[in-house]
Design an enzyme around this catalytic site. Structure first.
Site, PDB file in Angstrom:
ATOM      1  N   LYS A  15      -3.305  -2.828 -37.362  1.00 42.75           N
ATOM      2  CA  LYS A  15      -1.891  -2.769 -36.932  1.00 42.75           C
ATOM      3  C   LYS A  15      -1.349  -1.339 -37.035  1.00 42.75           C
ATOM      4  O   LYS A  15      -0.709  -0.846 -36.115  1.00 42.75           O
ATOM      5  CB  LYS A  15      -1.012  -3.699 -37.794  1.00 42.75           C
ATOM      6  CG  LYS A  15      -1.388  -5.174 -37.682  1.00 42.75           C
ATOM      7  CD  LYS A  15      -0.470  -6.058 -38.508  1.00 42.75           C
ATOM      8  CE  LYS A  15      -0.564  -5.860 -40.012  1.00 42.75           C
ATOM      9  NZ  LYS A  15      -1.877  -6.178 -40.607  1.00 42.75           N
ATOM     10  N   ARG A  89       6.139 -12.230 -41.525  1.00 45.76           N
ATOM     11  CA  ARG A  89       4.849 -12.646 -42.044  1.00 45.76           C
ATOM     12  C   ARG A  89       4.840 -14.108 -42.478  1.00 45.76           C
ATOM     13  O   ARG A  89       3.843 -14.591 -42.994  1.00 45.76           O
ATOM     14  CB  ARG A  89       4.578 -11.796 -43.270  1.00 45.76           C
ATOM     15  CG  ARG A  89       3.259 -11.115 -43.260  1.00 45.76           C
ATOM     16  CD  ARG A  89       3.208 -10.397 -44.595  1.00 45.76           C
ATOM     17  NE  ARG A  89       2.006  -9.710 -44.812  1.00 45.76           N
ATOM     18  CZ  ARG A  89       1.789  -8.452 -44.453  1.00 45.76           C
ATOM     19  NH1 ARG A  89       2.677  -7.784 -43.795  1.00 45.76           N
ATOM     20  NH2 ARG A  89       0.655  -7.891 -44.772  1.00 45.76           N
ATOM     21  N   ARG A 123     -10.707   3.059 -46.447  1.00 51.26           N
ATOM     22  CA  ARG A 123      -9.348   3.432 -46.043  1.00 51.26           C
ATOM     23  C   ARG A 123      -8.709   4.407 -47.038  1.00 51.26           C
ATOM     24  O   ARG A 123      -8.742   4.211 -48.244  1.00 51.26           O
ATOM     25  CB  ARG A 123      -8.457   2.192 -45.917  1.00 51.26           C
ATOM     26  CG  ARG A 123      -6.980   2.591 -45.759  1.00 51.26           C
ATOM     27  CD  ARG A 123      -6.117   1.563 -45.116  1.00 51.26           C
ATOM     28  NE  ARG A 123      -6.146   0.287 -45.785  1.00 51.26           N
ATOM     29  CZ  ARG A 123      -5.589  -0.808 -45.293  1.00 51.26           C
ATOM     30  NH1 ARG A 123      -4.991  -0.760 -44.118  1.00 51.26           N
ATOM     31  NH2 ARG A 123      -5.649  -1.929 -45.948  1.00 51.26           N
ATOM     32  N   ARG A 156      -5.281   2.454 -51.526  1.00 50.05           N
ATOM     33  CA  ARG A 156      -4.322   1.423 -51.919  1.00 50.05           C
ATOM     34  C   ARG A 156      -4.916   0.548 -53.012  1.00 50.05           C
ATOM     35  O   ARG A 156      -6.061   0.124 -52.903  1.00 50.05           O
ATOM     36  CB  ARG A 156      -3.948   0.573 -50.694  1.00 50.05           C
ATOM     37  CG  ARG A 156      -2.912   1.236 -49.825  1.00 50.05           C
ATOM     38  CD  ARG A 156      -2.704   0.552 -48.495  1.00 50.05           C
ATOM     39  NE  ARG A 156      -2.542  -0.898 -48.544  1.00 50.05           N
ATOM     40  CZ  ARG A 156      -2.277  -1.642 -47.480  1.00 50.05           C
ATOM     41  NH1 ARG A 156      -2.133  -1.064 -46.290  1.00 50.05           N
ATOM     42  NH2 ARG A 156      -2.167  -2.939 -47.580  1.00 50.05           N
ATOM     43  N   ARG A 167      -5.507 -11.491 -50.001  1.00 46.63           N
ATOM     44  CA  ARG A 167      -4.598 -11.192 -48.888  1.00 46.63           C
ATOM     45  C   ARG A 167      -4.996 -11.974 -47.629  1.00 46.63           C
ATOM     46  O   ARG A 167      -4.142 -12.440 -46.885  1.00 46.63           O
ATOM     47  CB  ARG A 167      -4.593  -9.682 -48.602  1.00 46.63           C
ATOM     48  CG  ARG A 167      -3.790  -8.893 -49.650  1.00 46.63           C
ATOM     49  CD  ARG A 167      -4.130  -7.412 -49.656  1.00 46.63           C
ATOM     50  NE  ARG A 167      -3.901  -6.765 -48.389  1.00 46.63           N
ATOM     51  CZ  ARG A 167      -4.455  -5.617 -48.014  1.00 46.63           C
ATOM     52  NH1 ARG A 167      -5.263  -4.972 -48.858  1.00 46.63           N
ATOM     53  NH2 ARG A 167      -4.205  -5.097 -46.839  1.00 46.63           N
TER      54      ARG A 167
END
Ligand code: G5P
Ligand code: MG
Length: 215
Positions: A15, A89, A123, A156, A167
């Protein structure tokens, strides 16, 4: 003119990556709920303190908090051309948003889970801007540093393998029903693919029906 849109997709489906290409090409305002929450966590604001507990556990921040927080962020946008990323969400969040703001289009990214789980390992993010990198895909020019500001990149806390699974579970339970909410409104566009490079041209061609490229 006005253009209001949302980008949906599982954690790490791309996203943020696709949104940054949309912003660059079409010049709209990008409001990413996760990025804005992380900035509040760094600044230790009241919403940041509350959100931190949920985010680090891989759980969703409660709906009433999120609706107030994002409504305020939307109110601050100067032009009426925007893209929300990470909000709504839950169906309850989607209903609240719909009551105050009808959307033009909702983009849903569909990427296989095995690919997602692999991606988060590499990431790195630039916290103040939300710019996102990946050591295997779009590595920063200098390892560990943001391309634009030269500031440090961070990983993160919620990107650890066990929190990523949590998640994904939350996504299945709470967020997947949001896809149907927008399908029923007749404004859903779905984009399936294994990479953002494969998905991006399809997104761009749909958005060209609504917006012109900024030169
Ligand atoms: P976030 O921050 O919204 P998620 O879980 O929805 O978090 P995330 O993790 O930010 O989504 P993304 O934006 O979909 O993922 O993906 P991305 O960052 O662009 O890409 C992932 C990685 O893959 C990057 O390293 C990128 O470079 C790389 N990549 C992209 N494309 C490719 C490719 O083609 N190939 C390869 N190899 N790599 C690629 O929300 C965080 C938390 O905040 C709370 C929740 O607790 C949530 O868990 N929260 C909310 N809670 C309640 N309600 C809300 N509305 C909330 N919003 C946030
Ligand atoms: Mg993101």
């Amino acid at each position: 003119m006005a253009f209001r849109s949302v980008i949906l997709g599982a954690p790490a489906s791309g996203k943020g990556t696709i949104s940054s290409r949309i912003v660059k090409t079409f010049g709209l305002e990008h409001v990413a709920s996760g990025d804005r929450l992380r900035i509040n966590i760094t600044k230790n604001t009241p919403i940041g303190k509350t959100a931190k507990k949920y985010i680090e556990e891989g759980l969703l921040v409660p709906d009433d908090l999120m609706v107030n927080f994002i409504s305020e962020e939307i109110r601050q946008i100067k032009k009426n051309i925007w893209l929300l990323d990470g909000f709504p969400r839950t169906v309850s969040q989607a209903e609240s948003l719909w009551r105050v703001q009808k959307l033009d289009v909702v983009l849903n990214l569909v990427v296989p889970y095995n690919i997602i789980v692999d991606r988060v390992k590499g990431r790195w993010i630039h916290l103040p801007s939300g710019r996102v990198y990946n050591t295997d895909f779009n590595a920063p020019k200098v390892p560990g540093k943001d391309d634009i500001t030269g500031e440090d990149l961070v990983q993160r806390k919620d990107d650890s393998p066990e929190i990523v699974l949590k998640r994904l579970e939350q996504y299945e339970k709470m967020t997947r029903p949001v896809i149907n909410f927008y399908k029923e409104k007749g404004i859903l566009e779905e984009f399936a693919g294994n990479t953002s490079d494969e998905i991006w041209p399809k997104v761009k061609s749909v958005l060209l029906n609504y917006l012109s490229e900024v030169k």
